[in-house]
Design a protein around this motif. Structure first.
Motif, mmCIF file in Angstrom:
data_model
loop_
_atom_site.group_PDB
_atom_site.id
_atom_site.type_symbol
_atom_site.label_atom_id
_atom_site.label_comp_id
_atom_site.label_asym_id
_atom_site.label_seq_id
_atom_site.Cartn_x
_atom_site.Cartn_y
_atom_site.Cartn_z
ATOM 1 N N LEU A 115 34.100 -4.118 0.332
ATOM 2 C CA LEU A 115 33.252 -3.479 1.336
ATOM 3 C C LEU A 115 31.891 -4.152 1.375
ATOM 4 N N LEU A 116 31.337 -4.286 2.578
ATOM 5 C CA LEU A 116 29.998 -4.848 2.718
ATOM 6 C C LEU A 116 28.958 -3.918 2.101
ATOM 7 N N SER A 117 29.206 -2.596 2.186
ATOM 8 C CA SER A 117 28.250 -1.623 1.655
ATOM 9 C C SER A 117 28.965 -0.485 0.946
ATOM 10 N N SER B 243 45.262 10.292 -4.558
ATOM 11 C CA SER B 243 45.584 11.327 -5.545
ATOM 12 C C SER B 243 44.740 11.128 -6.788
ATOM 13 N N ALA B 244 44.684 12.154 -7.604
ATOM 14 C CA ALA B 244 43.896 12.088 -8.835
ATOM 15 C C ALA B 244 44.481 11.081 -9.819
ATOM 16 N N ARG B 245 45.768 10.786 -9.709
ATOM 17 C CA ARG B 245 46.396 9.868 -10.669
ATOM 18 C C ARG B 245 46.424 8.419 -10.185
ATOM 19 N N GLY B 246 46.058 8.196 -8.914
ATOM 20 C CA GLY B 246 46.038 6.827 -8.397
ATOM 21 C C GLY B 246 44.862 6.040 -8.946
ATOM 22 N N LYS B 247 44.972 4.713 -8.899
ATOM 23 C CA LYS B 247 43.884 3.842 -9.358
ATOM 24 C C LYS B 247 43.353 3.075 -8.148
ATOM 25 N N TYR B 248 42.071 3.326 -7.842
ATOM 26 C CA TYR B 248 41.470 2.820 -6.615
ATOM 27 C C TYR B 248 40.173 2.065 -6.944
ATOM 28 N N PHE B 249 40.090 0.826 -6.495
ATOM 29 C CA PHE B 249 38.986 -0.063 -6.843
ATOM 30 C C PHE B 249 38.307 -0.572 -5.577
ATOM 31 N N LEU B 250 36.989 -0.430 -5.523
ATOM 32 C CA LEU B 250 36.222 -0.936 -4.386
ATOM 33 C C LEU B 250 35.129 -1.872 -4.894
ATOM 34 N N PHE B 251 35.153 -3.103 -4.402
ATOM 35 C CA PHE B 251 34.144 -4.098 -4.759
ATOM 36 C C PHE B 251 33.134 -4.148 -3.615
ATOM 37 N N CYS B 252 31.882 -3.792 -3.926
ATOM 38 C CA CYS B 252 30.875 -3.600 -2.884
ATOM 39 C C CYS B 252 29.797 -4.669 -2.974
ATOM 40 N N ASP B 253 29.442 -5.216 -1.825
ATOM 41 C CA ASP B 253 28.499 -6.321 -1.751
ATOM 42 C C ASP B 253 27.097 -5.923 -2.163
ATOM 43 N N ASN B 254 26.756 -4.641 -2.062
ATOM 44 C CA ASN B 254 25.369 -4.229 -2.346
ATOM 45 C C ASN B 254 25.259 -3.316 -3.570
ATOM 46 N N ILE C 90 29.091 8.771 -11.167
ATOM 47 C CA ILE C 90 28.015 9.186 -10.285
ATOM 48 C C ILE C 90 28.629 9.812 -9.030
ATOM 49 N N SER C 91 27.842 10.595 -8.334
ATOM 50 C CA SER C 91 28.298 11.172 -7.075
ATOM 51 C C SER C 91 28.120 10.148 -5.958
ATOM 52 N N TYR C 92 28.776 10.399 -4.852
ATOM 53 C CA TYR C 92 28.608 9.533 -3.684
ATOM 54 C C TYR C 92 27.137 9.501 -3.255
ATOM 55 N N ALA C 93 26.477 10.654 -3.269
ATOM 56 C CA ALA C 93 25.063 10.720 -2.879
ATOM 57 C C ALA C 93 24.193 9.884 -3.812
ATOM 58 N N GLU C 94 24.481 9.920 -5.110
ATOM 59 C CA GLU C 94 23.723 9.118 -6.075
ATOM 60 C C GLU C 94 23.967 7.630 -5.830
ATOM 61 N N GLY C 95 25.197 7.292 -5.455
ATOM 62 C CA GLY C 95 25.510 5.899 -5.146
ATOM 63 C C GLY C 95 24.740 5.399 -3.941
ATOM 64 N N LEU C 96 24.579 6.259 -2.940
ATOM 65 C CA LEU C 96 23.803 5.875 -1.761
ATOM 66 C C LEU C 96 22.363 5.569 -2.137
ATOM 67 N N GLU C 97 21.811 6.354 -3.064
ATOM 68 C CA GLU C 97 20.428 6.149 -3.492
ATOM 69 C C GLU C 97 20.283 4.865 -4.316
ATOM 70 N N ALA C 98 21.334 4.536 -5.068
ATOM 71 C CA ALA C 98 21.245 3.395 -5.985
ATOM 72 C C ALA C 98 21.605 2.063 -5.330
ATOM 73 N N MET C 99 22.304 2.103 -4.188
ATOM 74 C CA MET C 99 22.803 0.858 -3.605
ATOM 75 C C MET C 99 21.660 0.009 -3.069
ATOM 76 N N GLY C 100 21.878 -1.302 -3.034
ATOM 77 C CA GLY C 100 20.889 -2.226 -2.511
ATOM 78 C C GLY C 100 20.985 -2.355 -1.000
#
Length: 202
Positions: free
Chosen positions: A85-87, A103-114, A181-191
């Motif tokens: 993801l770009l962001s 699902s809670a048992r799935g493994k999901y990975f997101l590589f973010c540019d920022n 972290i929460s999604y909201a915390e991630g928004l605050e921390a992202m570049g």
């Protein structure tokens, strides 16, 4: 592109609704992997579409790129998903587009540019947990090999399906913990979000 999948089998995986919505684009692979009853996809996941003009296909306004995903026939959930993801902000779009396929048992990975190059996070969202990482090794495939301690030289002889199986099998067993972290915390921390068109020849 490899495309060896019957509609009946596709309909028994969560990839079906994504396919029917026209979200599985630029497929490098879509079909049976070498593992029994496993359907895999490598390509692009459209997250948001532009306005539709007459019968023209709508190009996506936003995509999750370099996607790798697998699901087993008759399982309503994706067992593994990875993408770029770009962001970090667009994690919400991924989660909403995948919806009940998560699902809670799935493994999901997101590589973010920022995302800070020194940080790795776990972000709970909609009942699933996303591992959020910076993009360092240039591609999601290379990042997954690095994260999962897979040797590229050992996978070279495998076909596209075999490479996807190897990454998915290791990812499903992945059990490291990162800072939650929460999604909201991630928004605050992202570049800042990079302009993907900068430095391109006009």
């Amino acid at each position: 592109m490899t495309d060896t999948i019957s509609h009946h089998e596709l309909d028994e995986t969560p990839l079906a609704s994504l396919q029917h919505q026209g979200r599985l684009l630029n497929a490098v692979f879509r079909g049976h992997t070498n593992a029994p009853r496993r359907i895999g996809f490598r390509g692009e996941l459209a997250l948001r579409f532009g306005p539709r003009l007459a019968d023209e296909a709508r190009p996506p306004e936003l995509s999750c790129e370099q996607v790798m995903a697998v699901a087993d026939v008759s399982d309503p959930h994706l067992s593994f998903f990875a993408g770029w993801l770009l962001s970090f902000e667009y994690l919400r779009d991924v989660a909403e587009v995948l919806g009940n396929a998560l699902s809670a048992r799935g493994k999901y990975f997101l590589f973010c540019d920022n995302v800070d190059l020194s940080r790795r996070y776990q972000v709970p969202y909609n009942g699933a947990v996303f591992y959020v990482l910076p993009i360092v090794e240039s591609t999601v495939y290379n990042e997954m090999l690095e994260l999962l301690h897979l040797e590229k030289s050992e996978l070279k002889r495998k076909d596209t399906a075999g490479k996807l199986d190897a990454v998915a099998d290791a990812a499903i067993l992945f059990d490291l913990s990162f800072d939650t972290i929460s999604y909201a915390e991630g928004l605050e921390a992202m570049g800042p979000v990079r302009d993907p068109n900068e430095n391109r020849p006009v």
